[in-house]
Design a protein around this motif. Structure first.
Motif, mmCIF file in Angstrom:
data_model
loop_
_atom_site.group_PDB
_atom_site.id
_atom_site.type_symbol
_atom_site.label_atom_id
_atom_site.label_comp_id
_atom_site.label_asym_id
_atom_site.label_seq_id
_atom_site.Cartn_x
_atom_site.Cartn_y
_atom_site.Cartn_z
ATOM 1 N N LYS A 1 0.856 -1.183 0.000
ATOM 2 C CA LYS A 1 0.000 0.000 0.000
ATOM 3 C C LYS A 1 0.891 1.233 0.000
ATOM 4 C CE LYS A 1 -3.482 -2.337 2.843
ATOM 5 N NZ LYS A 1 -4.170 -2.351 4.159
ATOM 6 N N VAL A 2 0.545 2.226 -0.822
ATOM 7 C CA VAL A 2 1.367 3.427 -0.927
ATOM 8 C C VAL A 2 0.504 4.687 -0.947
ATOM 9 C CG1 VAL A 2 3.366 2.351 -2.056
ATOM 10 C CG2 VAL A 2 1.444 3.149 -3.444
ATOM 11 N N ASN A 3 1.162 5.768 -0.605
ATOM 12 C CA ASN A 3 0.559 7.102 -0.626
ATOM 13 C C ASN A 3 1.121 7.828 -1.845
ATOM 14 O OD1 ASN A 3 0.041 9.842 -0.263
ATOM 15 N ND2 ASN A 3 0.609 9.884 1.886
ATOM 16 N N VAL A 4 0.263 8.174 -2.802
ATOM 17 C CA VAL A 4 0.685 8.881 -4.006
ATOM 18 C C VAL A 4 0.171 10.315 -3.902
ATOM 19 C CG1 VAL A 4 0.689 8.913 -6.527
ATOM 20 C CG2 VAL A 4 0.511 6.726 -5.312
ATOM 21 N N ASN A 5 1.036 11.190 -3.387
ATOM 22 C CA ASN A 5 0.665 12.596 -3.216
ATOM 23 C C ASN A 5 -0.696 12.757 -2.545
ATOM 24 O OD1 ASN A 5 0.951 15.379 -3.412
ATOM 25 N ND2 ASN A 5 0.072 15.483 -5.462
ATOM 26 N N HIS B 1 -2.999 10.384 -2.169
ATOM 27 C CA HIS B 1 -4.008 9.441 -2.651
ATOM 28 C C HIS B 1 -3.577 8.010 -2.347
ATOM 29 C CE1 HIS B 1 -6.305 12.481 -4.917
ATOM 30 N NE2 HIS B 1 -5.129 13.006 -5.170
ATOM 31 N N PHE B 2 -4.544 7.192 -1.984
ATOM 32 C CA PHE B 2 -4.270 5.781 -1.707
ATOM 33 C C PHE B 2 -3.970 5.038 -2.997
ATOM 34 C CE2 PHE B 2 -5.632 1.362 -1.393
ATOM 35 C CZ PHE B 2 -4.933 0.940 -0.269
ATOM 36 N N GLY B 3 -2.974 4.175 -2.944
ATOM 37 C CA GLY B 3 -2.656 3.342 -4.092
ATOM 38 C C GLY B 3 -2.024 2.039 -3.655
ATOM 39 N N VAL B 4 -1.893 1.108 -4.593
ATOM 40 C CA VAL B 4 -1.209 -0.154 -4.332
ATOM 41 C C VAL B 4 -0.224 -0.413 -5.460
ATOM 42 C CG1 VAL B 4 -3.065 -1.193 -2.970
ATOM 43 C CG2 VAL B 4 -3.026 -1.523 -5.443
ATOM 44 N N LEU C 1 7.558 -2.032 -12.428
ATOM 45 C CA LEU C 1 6.518 -1.879 -11.412
ATOM 46 C C LEU C 1 5.556 -0.758 -11.778
ATOM 47 C CD1 LEU C 1 8.689 -2.260 -8.182
ATOM 48 C CD2 LEU C 1 7.109 -3.941 -9.146
ATOM 49 N N TYR C 2 4.360 -0.823 -11.227
ATOM 50 C CA TYR C 2 3.352 0.204 -11.483
ATOM 51 C C TYR C 2 2.444 0.321 -10.271
ATOM 52 C CZ TYR C 2 0.413 -3.864 -12.332
ATOM 53 O OH TYR C 2 -0.257 -5.052 -12.184
ATOM 54 N N ILE C 3 1.772 1.459 -10.174
ATOM 55 C CA ILE C 3 0.854 1.716 -9.063
ATOM 56 C C ILE C 3 -0.558 1.900 -9.594
ATOM 57 C CG2 ILE C 3 0.231 3.381 -7.256
ATOM 58 C CD1 ILE C 3 3.209 3.871 -6.837
ATOM 59 N N ASP C 4 -1.494 1.286 -8.892
ATOM 60 C CA ASP C 4 -2.922 1.391 -9.202
ATOM 61 C C ASP C 4 -3.551 2.322 -8.164
ATOM 62 O OD1 ASP C 4 -5.638 0.995 -9.616
ATOM 63 O OD2 ASP C 4 -5.515 -1.192 -9.693
ATOM 64 N N VAL C 5 -4.075 3.466 -8.616
ATOM 65 C CA VAL C 5 -4.749 4.392 -7.698
ATOM 66 C C VAL C 5 -6.267 4.361 -7.912
ATOM 67 C CG1 VAL C 5 -2.799 5.947 -7.318
ATOM 68 C CG2 VAL C 5 -4.316 6.323 -9.288
#
Length: 360
Positions: free
Chosen positions: A101-105, A107-110, A133-137
């Motif tokens: 799980k990540v924080n993109v500015n 916004h929640f993302g994975v 790799l890539y992030i899905d928001v």
């Protein structure tokens, strides 16, 4: 220093996103926290914080620093389906990013992971590169991502709160490197603010961009021009099954670590023997455990600090952490408690340091 107060403050500060070059929210929070317990506060254009305390007697200018940034990534590109490509800022490790799980500015993302059912036998044994790799928001197009306010260059960090183990002295989470030492410096200022029972001026520095080349510390040291400096940071340890026989005998819960040598032959430092001996002297006087370390694979802001101007007499007080540069860094609150006592004694007893000449 009260461990519970330290822990609650750490929880608050570590939860804030602050990757290299994007530390503004951390800086704002720390300025608010330092302002009531400092005589003066300044922030430069890079984001370095300078907090000043003037002692009740004349004396040297002492700089004690910690860095505010955490490892992270930035948005490198957004594809037409709304998936975000990334680039690292600092020591992000691909194997630890997959499925997180990540924080993109804000916004929640994975971080996406290919379903095991669709992976080949070879794929199951390999780790995707950072550029795979890539992030899905949760967006379905590039336009939707842009509408969310996400742009190329925006900050990406782990989502991982500070938690306690059954042993409450052990804590785990993201950004223990190095928000823990930012909080330690804050607690030191709280303790010294009222009586100011020390000689000279204490300059607390919270430096930016340590994780990408010790950049803020270089600028800050030039500005402060201290008589001597101490750098506070966390340091990798080797007390787990995968590293216990590494020949690097450092572990959590064994007291502050004094890195006698850190970093490689160029980007590193050999700690000033004068300062190293002072740290050992006061640790012994306080009857506290301490650890000496030689580690070529990691360094601290000290590597930049000691080379500024004509050279700065400087050393480092560091604290062991397990699982470095991961979202599950583990540290022992007792180490920080000991470090606080050591720092306070060193600073308030500066008149007794004696001759710090290289040769006598």
């Amino acid at each position: 220093m009260k461990k519970q107060v330290f822990l609650e403050q750490l929880r608050e500060v570590a939860s804030i996103q602050g990757t290299p070059g994007q530390e503004m929210n951390v800086v704002k929070s720390l300025v608010d926290l330092f302002t009531p317990v400092a005589d003066e506060i300044d922030v430069d254009h890079m984001g370095n914080i300078y907090a000043y305390l003037h002692g009740n007697k004349p004396g040297p200018k002492m700089m004690v620093s910690a860095h505010s940034d955490e490892i992270g990534c930035v948005v490198r590109d957004v594809d037409e389906r709304g998936f975000i490509k990334i680039e690292r800022t600092g020591g992000m490790i691909e194997s630890l990013l997959v499925g997180r799980k990540v924080n993109v500015n804000g916004h929640f993302g994975v971080v996406g992971v290919k379903a095991g059912h669709l992976q080949t036998a070879e794929e199951r044994k390999s780790i995707p590169s950072i550029h795979e790799l890539y992030i899905d928001v949760g967006a379905s197009s590039k336009e939707e991502v842009h509408t969310m306010g996400i742009q190329i260059g925006d900050s990406i960090s782990y989502i991982s709160e500070i938690e306690q183990f059954t042993n409450p002295d052990l804590v785990c989470g993201k950004a223990i490197d190095n928000r823990s030492c930012c909080v330690l410096l804050l607690e030191l200022f709280k303790d010294l603010f009222n009586e100011k029972d020390f000689s000279g001026t204490l300059v607390g520095v919270i430096a930016v961009q340590e994780e990408v080349g010790l950049r803020g510390a270089k600028v800050a040291t030039y500005k402060v021009n201290p008589d001597f400096a101490l750098v506070l940071d966390t340091i990798p340890c080797a007390d787990t099954p995968d590293s216990i026989n590494s020949g690097y005998p450092v572990g959590i819960g064994k007291g502050p670590v004094f890195p006698a040598l850190a970093g490689g032959s160029v980007r590193g430092n050999i700690m000033s023997p004068q300062v190293k001996n002072i740290l050992i002297r006061y640790a012994k006087e306080l009857d506290m455990p301490y650890q000496l370390a030689v580690m070529t694979g990691a360094t601290t802001d000290l590597a930049a600090v000691h080379l500024e101007r004509e050279g700065v007499l400087a050393g480092a007080v560091t604290f062991a952490r397990r699982y470095s540069h991961s979202p599950v860094e583990v540290a022992d609150l007792r180490d920080f408690e000991l470090g606080f006592a050591l720092l306070k004694r060193v600073i308030t007893d500066v008149d007794s340091w004696g001759d710090l000449s290289f040769i006598k």
